[in-house]
Enzyme design. Structure first.
Site, PDB file in Angstrom:
ATOM      1  N   GLU A 102       0.569  -1.120  -0.137  1.00 46.61           N
ATOM      2  CA  GLU A 102      -0.297   0.457   0.153  1.00 46.61           C
ATOM      3  C   GLU A 102       0.768   1.074   0.090  1.00 46.61           C
ATOM      4  OE1 GLU A 102      -2.137   1.049  -0.536  1.00 46.61           O
ATOM      5  OE2 GLU A 102      -3.843   0.970   0.580  1.00 46.61           O
ATOM      6  N   ASP A 103       0.313   2.107  -0.714  1.00 44.26           N
ATOM      7  CA  ASP A 103       0.926   4.252  -0.507  1.00 44.26           C
ATOM      8  C   ASP A 103       1.288   3.975   0.728  1.00 44.26           C
ATOM      9  OD1 ASP A 103      -1.610   4.491  -0.687  1.00 44.26           O
ATOM     10  OD2 ASP A 103      -1.602   5.762  -2.109  1.00 44.26           O
ATOM     11  N   ASP A 106      -3.712   6.049   7.029  1.00 40.83           N
ATOM     12  CA  ASP A 106      -4.025   6.844   6.994  1.00 40.83           C
ATOM     13  C   ASP A 106      -4.381   6.772   8.250  1.00 40.83           C
ATOM     14  OD1 ASP A 106      -4.731  10.324   5.954  1.00 40.83           O
ATOM     15  OD2 ASP A 106      -6.337   9.072   7.693  1.00 40.83           O
ATOM     16  N   LYS A 134       0.574   7.315   8.470  1.00 38.61           N
ATOM     17  CA  LYS A 134      -0.171   8.906   9.377  1.00 38.61           C
ATOM     18  C   LYS A 134      -0.548   8.302  10.689  1.00 38.61           C
ATOM     19  CE  LYS A 134      -0.492  11.372   5.864  1.00 38.61           C
ATOM     20  NZ  LYS A 134      -2.774  12.456   5.598  1.00 38.61           N
ATOM     21  N   PHE A 155      -1.145  16.212   4.520  1.00 39.42           N
ATOM     22  CA  PHE A 155      -1.467  15.560   3.317  1.00 39.42           C
ATOM     23  C   PHE A 155      -0.025  15.904   2.111  1.00 39.42           C
ATOM     24  CE2 PHE A 155      -2.782  15.396  -1.238  1.00 39.42           C
ATOM     25  CZ  PHE A 155      -3.991  14.263  -0.522  1.00 39.42           C
ATOM     26  N   ASP A 162      -1.364  10.946  -5.244  1.00 40.88           N
ATOM     27  CA  ASP A 162      -1.710  11.960  -6.042  1.00 40.88           C
ATOM     28  C   ASP A 162      -3.212  13.286  -5.300  1.00 40.88           C
ATOM     29  OD1 ASP A 162      -4.372  10.794  -5.543  1.00 40.88           O
ATOM     30  OD2 ASP A 162      -5.772  11.923  -6.572  1.00 40.88           O
TER      31      ASP A 162
HETATM   32  P1  5GP Z   1      -7.127   5.209   4.699  1.00 39.98           P
HETATM   33  O1  5GP Z   1      -8.256   4.446   4.423  1.00 39.98           O
HETATM   34  O2  5GP Z   1      -6.444   4.553   5.557  1.00 39.98           O
HETATM   35  O3  5GP Z   1      -7.306   6.490   5.561  1.00 39.98           O
HETATM   36  O4  5GP Z   1      -6.518   5.674   3.392  1.00 39.98           O
HETATM   37  C1  5GP Z   1      -5.567   5.035   2.357  1.00 39.98           C
HETATM   38  C2  5GP Z   1      -5.926   6.124   1.201  1.00 39.98           C
HETATM   39  O5  5GP Z   1      -6.436   7.158   1.476  1.00 39.98           O
HETATM   40  C3  5GP Z   1      -4.389   6.101   0.971  1.00 39.98           C
HETATM   41  O6  5GP Z   1      -4.054   4.609   0.619  1.00 39.98           O
HETATM   42  C4  5GP Z   1      -4.434   6.652  -0.125  1.00 39.98           C
HETATM   43  O7  5GP Z   1      -4.677   6.512  -1.209  1.00 39.98           O
HETATM   44  C5  5GP Z   1      -4.931   8.061   0.212  1.00 39.98           C
HETATM   45  N1  5GP Z   1      -4.173   8.775   1.547  1.00 39.98           N
HETATM   46  C6  5GP Z   1      -4.392   8.797   3.104  1.00 39.98           C
HETATM   47  N2  5GP Z   1      -3.283   9.846   2.945  1.00 39.98           N
HETATM   48  C7  5GP Z   1      -3.370  10.726   1.631  1.00 39.98           C
HETATM   49  C8  5GP Z   1      -2.199  11.970   1.615  1.00 39.98           C
HETATM   50  O8  5GP Z   1      -1.278  12.177   2.340  1.00 39.98           O
HETATM   51  N3  5GP Z   1      -1.978  11.847   0.037  1.00 39.98           N
HETATM   52  C9  5GP Z   1      -3.083  10.798  -0.533  1.00 39.98           C
HETATM   53  N4  5GP Z   1      -2.236  11.736  -1.662  1.00 39.98           N
HETATM   54  N5  5GP Z   1      -3.850  10.138  -0.500  1.00 39.98           N
HETATM   55  C10 5GP Z   1      -3.557   9.541   0.756  1.00 39.98           C
END
Ligand code: 5GP
Length: 179
Positions: A102-103, A106, A134, A155, A162
């Site tokens: 995963e990238d 969050d 994070k 962010f 992106d």
């Molecule tokens: P989560 O479900 O953990 O809140 O969100 C995960 C997804 O949200 C990541 O795979 C990514 O696509 C997006 N995301 C979360 N934080 C960031 C950020 O700081 N920048 C970007 N570009 N995408 C984020």
């Protein structure tokens, strides 16, 4: 400090390419050790992980497969909380060790959902491998075995990530300049 513009927002240089690549190499070396003789399936989550997955796989030197899945839940600069289905899973995971690539984690909701879906496929094991985490935003209990770098709650864009579809094509990672 180097600043870039992505659509209507400004981002400043946050993590340079050399630092990213060093962290990716360190994680790949751990995977090479932990998964020796296990032939894992890497499941990279598109779109955000495409550059990370590519750099990671260049450093992984054990026999393995890689496949790509898609699961979008994020729009603009905040988590929508809305979870969509996993598409593109065309590998039989039964009895296989799986590493989800995963990238960024969050809130962790996306990954928690992903794990739930993957567990139904009866893999031998599942580990999470994320480029970024994070810790201050995490809302669920996740066991993240491989994490290249922890970052603050801001962010970020670049290196595959992106802002509104743009900004994925940079070598470095940038953070939003607050106005
Ligand atoms: P989560 O479900 O953990 O809140 O969100 C995960 C997804 O949200 C990541 O795979 C990514 O696509 C997006 N995301 C979360 N934080 C960031 C950020 O700081 N920048 C970007 N570009 N995408 C984020």
């Amino acid at each position: 400090m180097q600043t870039i513009k992505v659509k209507d927002k400004s981002f400043s240089l946050f993590i340079p390419e050399e630092k990213i690549l060093a962290a990716v190499k360190r994680i790949a070396e751990q995977i090479n050790k932990d998964y020796e003789g296990k032939e894992p399936v890497f499941l990279a989550v598109l779109n955000g992980s495409f550059i990370f997955a590519s750099d990671l796989m260049k450093e992984v030197n054990i026999p393995c497969e890689i496949s790509f899945v898609k699961l979008a839940s994020y729009q603009g600069v905040s988590t929508t909380g809305q979870i969509r289905e996993v598409i593109g899973l065309n590998v039989d995971l039964t009895g296989r060790p799986v590493i989800i690539v995963e990238d960024i984690v969050d809130t962790g909701l996306t990954m928690a959902h992903m794990l739930e879906v993957m567990e139904k496929q009866n893999p031998a094991s599942i580990d999470i491998c994320t480029l970024l985490l994070k810790p201050g935003k995490l809302q669920v209990n996740l066991d993240i075995k491989y994490c290249c770098m922890e970052i603050p709650n801001d962010f970020i864009v670049g290196y595959g990530l992106d802002y509104d579809g743009y900004g994925r094509n940079t070598r470095d990672i940038y953070t939003l300049v607050k106005s």
